[in-house]
Design a protein around this motif. Sequence first.
Motif, short mmCIF file in Angstrom:
data_model
loop_
_atom_site.label_atom_id
_atom_site.label_comp_id
_atom_site.label_asym_id
_atom_site.label_seq_id
_atom_site.Cartn_x
_atom_site.Cartn_y
_atom_site.Cartn_z
N SER A 154 0.80 -1.22 0.00
CA SER A 154 0.00 0.00 0.00
C SER A 154 0.83 1.26 0.00
CB SER A 154 -0.95 -0.01 1.21
OG SER A 154 -1.84 -1.09 1.12
N SER A 155 2.17 1.14 0.09
CA SER A 155 3.02 2.32 -0.03
C SER A 155 2.85 2.96 -1.40
CB SER A 155 4.48 1.98 0.21
OG SER A 155 4.91 0.97 -0.69
N ASP A 156 2.41 2.16 -2.39
CA ASP A 156 2.01 2.66 -3.69
C ASP A 156 0.48 2.57 -3.74
OD1 ASP A 156 1.42 3.24 -6.31
OD2 ASP A 156 2.77 1.76 -7.19
N ALA A 157 -0.18 3.69 -3.49
CA ALA A 157 -1.64 3.67 -3.35
C ALA A 157 -2.35 3.22 -4.62
CB ALA A 157 -2.13 5.06 -2.93
N LYS A 158 -1.67 3.22 -5.75
CA LYS A 158 -2.29 2.73 -6.99
C LYS A 158 -2.57 1.23 -6.89
CE LYS A 158 0.89 4.09 -9.90
NZ LYS A 158 1.89 4.61 -8.94
N ASN A 159 -1.93 0.55 -5.95
CA ASN A 159 -2.12 -0.90 -5.80
C ASN A 159 -3.43 -1.26 -5.10
OD1 ASN A 159 0.36 -1.46 -6.96
ND2 ASN A 159 1.45 -1.54 -5.01
N ILE A 160 -4.08 -0.29 -4.50
CA ILE A 160 -5.29 -0.58 -3.72
C ILE A 160 -6.32 -1.32 -4.57
CG2 ILE A 160 -7.30 0.56 -2.70
CD1 ILE A 160 -5.34 2.57 -1.48
N GLU A 161 -6.92 -2.38 -3.98
CA GLU A 161 -7.81 -3.26 -4.74
C GLU A 161 -9.27 -3.22 -4.31
OE1 GLU A 161 -6.05 -7.10 -4.28
OE2 GLU A 161 -4.52 -6.76 -5.81
N MET A 162 -9.58 -2.58 -3.19
CA MET A 162 -10.97 -2.51 -2.75
C MET A 162 -11.88 -2.10 -3.91
SD MET A 162 -13.43 -2.43 -0.35
CE MET A 162 -12.66 -2.33 1.27
N LYS A 163 -12.88 -2.91 -4.24
CA LYS A 163 -13.77 -2.63 -5.36
C LYS A 163 -14.93 -1.74 -4.93
CE LYS A 163 -12.86 -6.97 -7.82
NZ LYS A 163 -13.46 -8.24 -8.35
N ILE A 164 -15.14 -0.69 -5.71
CA ILE A 164 -16.30 0.18 -5.52
C ILE A 164 -17.05 0.18 -6.85
CG2 ILE A 164 -17.12 2.50 -4.98
CD1 ILE A 164 -14.58 3.00 -3.44
N GLU A 165 -18.16 -0.57 -6.91
CA GLU A 165 -18.87 -0.78 -8.18
C GLU A 165 -20.27 -0.18 -8.12
OE1 GLU A 165 -18.30 -5.06 -7.93
OE2 GLU A 165 -17.05 -4.96 -9.74
#
Length: 451
Positions: A154-165
């Motif tokens: 998560s130090s690279d916030a682009k990696n975040i995977e939580m889906k918001i659909e």
Amino acid sequence: MSARIPIAVRDRVSDRAKETLDTIANFVEDECIPADAVFEAQVGVGDARWQSHPQILEDLKAKAKSLGLWNLFLPKGHYKESPGFTNLEYGLMAEWLGKSRVASEAVNCAAPDTGNMEVLAKYGNEAQKAEWLKPLMDGEIRSAFLMTEPQVASSDAKNIEMKIEKDGDHYILNGQKWWSSGAGDQRCKIYIVMGKSDPNNKDPYKQQSVILVPAGTKGITIHRMLSVYGYDDAPHGHGHITFHNVRVPASNLVLGEGRGFEIIQGRLGPGRIHHAMRTIGASERALEWMLMRINDPRKTTFGKQLREHGVILEWVAKSRIEIDAARLIVLNAAIKMDEEGPKAALTEIAQAKVLVPQMALIVIDRAVQSFGGAGVSQDTPLANMWAQIRTLRLADGPDEVHLQQMGRNENKRGLAVAAKIDGQRAKTEQLMKEHKVKKTELGSNIQRSNL
């Protein structure tokens, strides 16, 4: 008392802020620090700690409100809810809050609520403010900030995977979060959650959104509270939470789809300054404990009091220098934020974020060493203080991320600096010819650059 304010910034602090600073300093020293141990005792032991809400904290809140010490953090000129203090002025106040475990919450300036309130004040719509910002500012509820995830870096916030659909007039959330600070508190009623709403967007910084999720919504499971070097921070807690088909009204989206990075950057900048100044306060308290220890006439080694050993006085001197230097780094960042905004102060904020926790850990460790075995026990606040501050080298981005960014920015001057030095050397050689001076008389510092 102007002595509480570094002379370098004294002229930048209003008379009202000076008066408030004196009030908060006295409140922390006379009320909050003595209450820390009472708070710990009232939290209790076992699982019941997660349902506890110590009365001493409510007593302190009432006293703080009567003194006008409430919601001090929103900077003036940016928020209609602001108490009218600058980032610099609040930074000086936050230093005092950092000397006590309970002080920040006692004046409703505790993380993560401050950052979450800032998000709502800056980016929330009127309905969101009415539902969540007002009770937070009134101290009626607490909140949590959910960004970090266990399965990715998560130090690279682009990696975040939580889906918001999107699903009609709702969003559905699936994924997991951890280090959800504040989630253990029974008064926590709202989560501010970052996730991916558009994972296929070509711009990786437009894939994320931020949404407000009421705690207790169906599909949310709190699995455990994480500990920090063995401390679980009850009743506050740092939760490991999963979301399974959690339905949230679309009206809970903050600012709009794809605006997540914008919101988070707006949140973390001021928050880092708050953390840094509280850490300065913790460092000051650690130094005070060390001074108490080394002047205790009962504590002698090899026929001398601790203060009579040269190495101990060297620790004291180094600690004084390091704390004062770090404070100026933080206040410089606060001034830059006040004058040009958080975005223009990214380098200064990063400097403070990296330097201050490292400094504090060194100062606290010296204090621990001066106490010997007692320093690592529960008989002083030092061990817990060290554990909490160690997390700041990871929180809001690990040191390495900030150092890499600062290094890249600084290195942008590289070619221009090389050209400047090359020109200076060429001029030196020309002057040497004119004045008939041999190179060997000046050493090798006039050799032409190969850059």
